[in-house]
Design a protein around this motif. Structure first.
Motif: not given
Length: 69
Positions: A1-20
């Motif tokens: 599993m890739k390590p997760v860096h807190p600086k690279n995290l983004r909060v999901a928005t309504r647009g995130t679901t739409r883009e997916i």
């Protein structure tokens, strides 16, 4: 599993679901073309109206011309 860096995290928005969902629609079209919106909705397990909104947005954005390249 890739390590997760807190600086690279983004909060999901309504647009995130739409883009997916737009990506899912595009991939299903590529794999199953030609395919109807009703068939897309069945494959995605969603309403036909929701698929129509996504497809109409993709068409407006010019995705249909890019898909043929």
């Amino acid at each position: 599993m890739k390590p997760v860096h807190p600086k690279n995290l983004r909060v999901a928005t309504r647009g995130t679901t739409r883009e997916i969902n737009r990506g899912v629609v595009l991939n299903l079209i590529r794999i199953n073309q030609p395919i109807s919106r009703a068939d897309l909705a069945r494959l995605m397990g969603t309403r036909r109206g929701a698929v129509s909104v996504l497809v109409n947005q993709l068409i407006e954005d010019g995705a249909s011309s890019r898909a043929h390249r």
